[in-house]
Design an enzyme around this catalytic site. Structure first.
Site, PDB file in Angstrom:
ATOM      1  N   LYS A  32       0.836  -1.221   0.000  1.00 13.60           N
ATOM      2  CA  LYS A  32       0.000   0.000   0.000  1.00 13.60           C
ATOM      3  C   LYS A  32       0.862   1.259   0.000  1.00 13.60           C
ATOM      4  CE  LYS A  32      -3.818  -2.180   2.549  1.00 13.60           C
ATOM      5  NZ  LYS A  32      -3.144  -3.382   3.083  1.00 13.60           N
TER       6      LYS A  32
HETATM    7  P1  5BU Z   1      -8.354 -11.363   6.832  1.00 12.16           P
HETATM    8  O1  5BU Z   1      -7.616 -12.222   7.808  1.00 12.16           O
HETATM    9  O2  5BU Z   1      -9.104 -12.198   5.783  1.00 12.16           O
HETATM   10  O3  5BU Z   1      -9.198 -10.323   7.510  1.00 12.16           O
HETATM   11  O4  5BU Z   1      -7.178 -10.605   6.052  1.00 12.16           O
HETATM   12  C1  5BU Z   1      -7.440  -9.636   5.070  1.00 12.16           C
HETATM   13  C2  5BU Z   1      -6.154  -9.199   4.408  1.00 12.16           C
HETATM   14  O5  5BU Z   1      -6.473  -8.234   3.418  1.00 12.16           O
HETATM   15  C3  5BU Z   1      -5.180  -8.541   5.331  1.00 12.16           C
HETATM   16  O6  5BU Z   1      -3.887  -8.883   4.887  1.00 12.16           O
HETATM   17  C4  5BU Z   1      -5.389  -7.071   5.154  1.00 12.16           C
HETATM   18  O7  5BU Z   1      -4.195  -6.335   5.316  1.00 12.16           O
HETATM   19  C5  5BU Z   1      -5.843  -6.978   3.725  1.00 12.16           C
HETATM   20  N1  5BU Z   1      -6.816  -5.902   3.458  1.00 12.16           N
HETATM   21  C6  5BU Z   1      -8.054  -5.824   4.039  1.00 12.16           C
HETATM   22  O8  5BU Z   1      -8.436  -6.657   4.817  1.00 12.16           O
HETATM   23  N2  5BU Z   1      -8.887  -4.804   3.706  1.00 12.16           N
HETATM   24  C7  5BU Z   1      -8.549  -3.836   2.831  1.00 12.16           C
HETATM   25  O9  5BU Z   1      -9.354  -2.943   2.539  1.00 12.16           O
HETATM   26  C8  5BU Z   1      -7.258  -3.930   2.263  1.00 12.16           C
HETATM   27  C9  5BU Z   1      -6.425  -4.966   2.572  1.00 12.16           C
HETATM   28 BR1  5BU Z   1      -6.740  -2.671   1.070  1.00 12.16          BR
END
Ligand code: 5BU
Length: 471
Positions: free
Chosen positions: A306
């Site tokens: 990012k």
């Molecule tokens: P989760 O464990 O499924 O919640 O992880 C989601 C991943 O996607 C995590 O690595 C975040 O940094 C990434 N992410 C997110 O969740 N939402 C966003 O809007 C963005 C990235 Br951009």
């Protein structure tokens, strides 16, 4: 009896048209089913069908014919032989873009190709054939179909500047079956009711139409040639080959865990998403091993860095530090907050690295208002050689970009720090996103392989559901 009416009655009597309750591929139940494949079993009926198509073809000008596989292939073949006009064929299964031609036959760019189809609902089958023809330089202006189910196909083709010509419309069929006594007035009323309540693009879940996102029904195969960035195209090749639009977010803190996740879920995913800066023992050897696993299991690596700074700093962050992201990441992403300089810096590596812009975020209270999302789209268009998609909650733009959605979970609705989850079906089939990013839903599972396989199937099924039935 008028010849078209006689044709309809014959189609009904030979059970090409059936009335009852039929479950379509998408799970939708239809009270009418039309299977024009049956016509090949009745040569005189086939001749009649082709002569009706011929009546329309006569008024059009074209150099070459193409039948949409499979049902319309015999129709196109007969028209070709009858009129002495050459034909081309689209391969339905193009697994390997390097070795197999998408279009078979001899043709020249800029020849006008007339598409022949048996039946059209929303138009997605025709569009699937259109993509490869256009990619080869053929011009398509008209489509001739035997039957138009009047469920949005004409409008969808018009969006591509293509005119639809049909021998029969669903209304003709219903009226003729009523007048000929094949169906009762009540049966026909019920069928009208069905068609009224399942309008345009009926193969999509109704919620998709209301979601406010653009839901494209073009397949990944059709969109591949529309993507300018090389990495974006490579990604779609992987997606098609592995039938996986699943991305795993490997949010763990040791290199050992990161590499073992990559190895475990590798066969199920198209992309592994990393946060290199949360790995406590990062060295160049970690990235080397990661690249090795990516080659072994055929996935791309997306460093979710990012970037958000001025271009000069971003350039240093991309190439320098202890992470050397540009050496191993296939995909990186950037905020648009600092303006185009950020993207300009990343675009210099566009040959090896594709860029995604953050247009929306999954977290509660995100400041990505619609105007902001719109700005991300505008910026992407200026850097299409580098930018091939967006982090967004659904499809927010045109099919020449890909849409990646984080915050996907089959069971949970969120976490205690503002993450908001949506299930794969809603994200992909309803909101029109292309790739689902799943972190804890998989990595916190006691059986990550199994969880990855479950998510892969859910995401791919949702994609197929979005494409819908065109039959
Ligand atoms: P989760 O464990 O499924 O919640 O992880 C989601 C991943 O996607 C995590 O690595 C975040 O940094 C990434 N992410 C997110 O969740 N939402 C966003 O809007 C963005 C990235 Br951009």
């Amino acid at each position: 009896m008028h010849s078209l009416e006689a044709l309809i009655v014959e189609l009904y009597d030979k059970q090409v048209i059936q009335v009852g309750s039929f479950k379509l591929k998408s799970g939708i139940t239809s009270p009418i089913y039309i299977d024009l494949r049956v016509t090949i079993s009745y040569p005189s009926l086939l001749r009649r069908v082709v002569s009706c198509l011929q009546d329309i073809c006569r008024s059009l000008s074209y150099d070459i014919l193409c039948g949409v596989p499979y049902t319309a292939l015999p129709f196109a073949t007969l028209l070709s032989v009858e009129n002495g006009i050459p034909m081309v064929m689209r391969r339905k299964e193009v697994k390997d873009y390097g070795t197999k031609k998408a279009i078979e036959g001899v043709f020249q760019p800029n020849q006008v190709c007339l598409i022949i189809e048996d039946l059209i609902t929303s138009g997605s089958s025709v569009l699937e054939t259109l993509g490869p023809l256009v990619k080869e330089g053929l011009l398509v202006k008209d489509v001739v179909v035997l039957l138009d189910r009047e469920q949005g196909g004409e409008d969808n083709l018009a969006k591509h500047n293509i005119r639809l010509h049909s021998v029969l419309k669903m209304t003709d069929i219903l009226e003729t079956l009523k007048h000929s006594g094949r169906l009762s007035a009540e049966q026909v009323d019920e069928l009208y009711h069905y068609f009224r309540s399942t309008p345009i693009s009926s193969s999509l879940p109704p919620s998709a139409i209301k979601s406010g996102y653009k839901v494209h029904q073009l397949s990944f195969e059709q969109r591949l040639p529309l993507i300018r960035n090389k990495v974006g195209r490579r990604l779609l090749e992987i997606v098609l080959k592995k039938q996986s639009n699943l991305i795993v977010a490997a949010d763990v803190t040791t290199s050992q865990e990161l590499l073992s996740i990559a190895d475990e879920v590798g066969p199920q995913i198209c992309v592994l998403k990393t946060h290199a800066d949360i790995i406590q023992d990062w060295t160049d050897s970690v990235s080397e091993q990661l690249v090795h696993l990516a080659k072994l299991h055929h996935f791309l690596i997306f460093e979710d860095r990012k970037f958000a700074d001025i271009g000069n700093t971003v350039e240093l962050q991309l190439t320098g530090g202890i992470f050397h992201i540009a050496h191993w990441a296939d995909i990186v992403n950037a905020h648009i907050i600092a303006g185009p300089g950020t993207i300009e810096a990343l675009s210099r590596s566009a040959e090896h690295c594709g860029v995604l812009l953050l247009a929306q975020m999954s977290s509660k209270g995100s400041l990505t208002v619609p105007e902001y999302t719109q700005k991300a789209l505008e910026m992407a268009k200026q850097y299409e050689d580098a930018v091939f998609g967006f982090i967004s909650l659904g499809c927010i733009g045109e099919p020449n970009f890909l849409y990646f959605t984080p915050g996907v979970h089959l069971q949970e609705r969120g976490d205690s720090l503002g993450q908001q989850y949506t299930d794969p079906e809603t994200v992909i089939a309803v909101q029109g996103s292309d790739m689902a990013i799943v972190g804890r839903g998989i990595i916190q599972s006691s059986d990550r392989r199994k969880a990855a396989s479950t998510y892969r199937k859910a995401c791919w099924d949702a994609y197929l559901q979005r494409l819908g039935d065109d039959k």
